[in-house]
Design a protein around this motif. Sequence first.
Motif, PDB file in Angstrom:
ATOM      1  N   ILE A 118     -39.720  94.646 -19.903  1.00  0.00           N
ATOM      2  CA  ILE A 118     -40.486  94.282 -21.104  1.00  0.00           C
ATOM      3  C   ILE A 118     -41.387  95.445 -21.526  1.00  0.00           C
ATOM      4  N   TRP A 119     -42.032  96.087 -20.558  1.00  0.00           N
ATOM      5  CA  TRP A 119     -42.871  97.254 -20.860  1.00  0.00           C
ATOM      6  C   TRP A 119     -42.034  98.344 -21.548  1.00  0.00           C
ATOM      7  N   LEU A 120     -40.834  98.594 -21.017  1.00  0.00           N
ATOM      8  CA  LEU A 120     -39.966  99.599 -21.623  1.00  0.00           C
ATOM      9  C   LEU A 120     -39.551  99.189 -23.039  1.00  0.00           C
ATOM     10  N   ALA A 121     -39.288  97.906 -23.242  1.00  0.00           N
ATOM     11  CA  ALA A 121     -38.914  97.412 -24.574  1.00  0.00           C
ATOM     12  C   ALA A 121     -40.068  97.562 -25.564  1.00  0.00           C
ATOM     13  N   ILE A 122     -41.278  97.261 -25.126  1.00  0.00           N
ATOM     14  CA  ILE A 122     -42.449  97.397 -26.004  1.00  0.00           C
ATOM     15  C   ILE A 122     -42.624  98.852 -26.441  1.00  0.00           C
ATOM     16  N   ARG A 123     -42.403  99.782 -25.528  1.00  0.00           N
ATOM     17  CA  ARG A 123     -42.506 101.201 -25.892  1.00  0.00           C
ATOM     18  C   ARG A 123     -41.495 101.566 -26.981  1.00  0.00           C
ATOM     19  N   ILE A 124     -40.308 100.974 -26.910  1.00  0.00           N
ATOM     20  CA  ILE A 124     -39.274 101.232 -27.910  1.00  0.00           C
ATOM     21  C   ILE A 124     -39.656 100.597 -29.246  1.00  0.00           C
ATOM     22  N   VAL A 125     -40.087  99.351 -29.211  1.00  0.00           N
ATOM     23  CA  VAL A 125     -40.435  98.634 -30.444  1.00  0.00           C
ATOM     24  C   VAL A 125     -41.573  99.337 -31.179  1.00  0.00           C
ATOM     25  N   ARG A 126     -42.546  99.822 -30.457  1.00  0.00           N
ATOM     26  CA  ARG A 126     -43.658 100.550 -31.105  1.00  0.00           C
ATOM     27  C   ARG A 126     -43.147 101.751 -31.891  1.00  0.00           C
ATOM     28  N   LEU A 127     -42.231 102.505 -31.283  1.00  0.00           N
ATOM     29  CA  LEU A 127     -41.665 103.667 -31.987  1.00  0.00           C
ATOM     30  C   LEU A 127     -40.815 103.234 -33.171  1.00  0.00           C
ATOM     31  N   ARG A 128     -40.047 102.155 -33.009  1.00  0.00           N
ATOM     32  CA  ARG A 128     -39.221 101.659 -34.109  1.00  0.00           C
ATOM     33  C   ARG A 128     -40.098 101.259 -35.299  1.00  0.00           C
ATOM     34  N   MET A 129     -41.195 100.589 -35.020  1.00  0.00           N
ATOM     35  CA  MET A 129     -42.103 100.166 -36.097  1.00  0.00           C
ATOM     36  C   MET A 129     -42.769 101.379 -36.747  1.00  0.00           C
ATOM     37  N   GLN A 130     -43.189 102.314 -35.921  1.00  0.00           N
ATOM     38  CA  GLN A 130     -43.854 103.514 -36.423  1.00  0.00           C
ATOM     39  C   GLN A 130     -42.919 104.321 -37.322  1.00  0.00           C
TER      40      GLN A 130
END
Length: 145
Positions: free
Chosen positions: A18-30
């Motif tokens: 989940i931590w790894l997924a959150i890091r990805i989602v943050r970049l996707r949103m940015q």
Amino acid sequence: MILPITLTIAAALAITNIWLAIRIVRLRMQDKTLIGTGGAALLETRMRAQANLVEYAPFFLILLALLELAGAATTWLWIAGVAFVLARLAHPIGMDRGGTNPLRGGGAVATWVLLLLMSGWALATAYAARPAGGAVIAEPLDVRA
């Protein structure tokens, strides 16, 4: 039958995922990138880091659970489990740093070594219960309780 070691390590790896997924989602949103990487190297690196966890964790967890069921030494199972989680945390942090570095390399090598050791342990456990003729010595597990 409850497998406390496997359950704990599986939970830690799920949280890591989940931590790894959150890091990805943050970049996707940015970057406003919903599919693929949009050419963003860091996004590709983080996606690869998460995929890497997903590639190795199931094999480790299966071996851990089967060894725990077989009655393997719990201290060593805990050590292997915690070491695996630490390796899987070190690897993506190292990948973010780029190039070769101790966290990335150490996480990868520790993962491979732990999987090899767990595989050897599983094979030794499986065949230690069989005499030369091939008959199983151990009594079957009563799962009705």
